[in-house]
Design an enzyme around this catalytic site. Structure first.
Site: not given
Ligand code: PGA
Length: 255
Positions: A7-8, A94, A171
């Site tokens: 969810w950040k 991250h 990622e």
């Molecule tokens: P996103 O983010 O699905 O909005 O690209 C993924 C993340 O950074 O964890």
């Protein structure tokens, strides 16, 4: 399949967080073959945990943790404390933390070893920037290997059961929704990078069944294209996890 909802720093309001959590609970019941991990920001994480009513395939993750469990470290959060509170997973390294908080591979390495030692399941994020991406596969692989080796320094001394909790997330930075306007990686390219990371984990870290997820602009429209690749063990999902309908669709598709 492992579906991790990051969810950040959202949503701002606790009532909205509870609604999102309820949607994820409903969705997770339709994804019986998947493990669902919800990673709310800390201000919501512990309150949501206290709401109880656990669903069997639904777990909680933190978005970061420190490497020490106690001491004069203002503002930090202990890996053992998280585990004791009922948090099983933690996102580490991250790219947003590397970018905005200057987290280095050395710091991430200490966090990772500590998280593994205290029985958390760390989800280590690795990925190249756009410039490296355009230099081609060889440059990407060499970047990924260097990030991985630096992050896993000393991991060979851990027991197999501790090491087995490690999860990688491929990622690519440029594919994260905020950076790209929602342009995910090509699934075949992502699968190739994941395969490469798995080969290193098997050969150099003796991890017989390595787990590697993909992250970067995954949504209910493109997830099926990634599911065609058996290398992909799951997803780290940011933006789409904030939309109840999208999140439910993603869980239904993953099954
Ligand atoms: P996103 O983010 O699905 O909005 O690209 C993924 C993340 O950074 O964890």
């Amino acid at each position: 399949m492992l579906l991790v909802f990051n969810w950040k720093l959202n949503p701002q309001n606790f009532n909205q967080a509870v609604k999102l959590f309820e949607a994820m609970k409903t969705g997770s019941k339709k994804a019986k073959n998947s493990v669902i991990v919800i990673c709310p920001p800390f201000e919501h994480l512990f309150r949501i945990l206290n709401l109880g009513a656990k669903v069997s395939n639904l777990y909680f993750g933190a978005q970061d943790c420190f490497w020490e469990n106690s001491g004069s470290y203002t503002g930090e959060i202990s890996p053992l404390g998280l585990k004791t509170a009922g948090v099983d997973y933690v996102i580490l390294g991250h790219s947003e933390r590397r970018q905005y908080l200057d987290e280095t591979n050395e710091m991430i390495n200490k966090k990772l070893i500590s998280a593994l030692s205290f029985g958390l399941k760390p989800m280590l994020c690795l990925g190249e920037d756009e410039k490296t991406h355009f230099q081609g596969e060889k440059a990407v692989n060499s970047f990924l290997k260097s990030q991985l080796v630096q992050s896993l320094l000393g991991a060979e001394r851990l027991s197999l059961s501790q090491k087995s909790n490690l999860i990688l997330v491929y990622e690519p930075i440029w594919a994260i929704s905020d950076n790209s306007g929602n342009l995910a990686d090509n699934p075949a390219d992502a699968a190739a990078a994941i395969k490469y990371l798995k080969e290193i984990l098997v050969a150099d870290y003796q991890l017989p069944i390595p787990k590697v997820l993909y992250g970067g602009s995954v949504n209910s429209k493109n997830i099926a294209d990634f599911l065609k690749y058996p290398e992909v063990d799951g997803f780290l999902i940011g933006r789409a996890s904030l939309n109840q309908q999208q999140a439910k669709e993603i869980m239904a598709i993953a099954g």
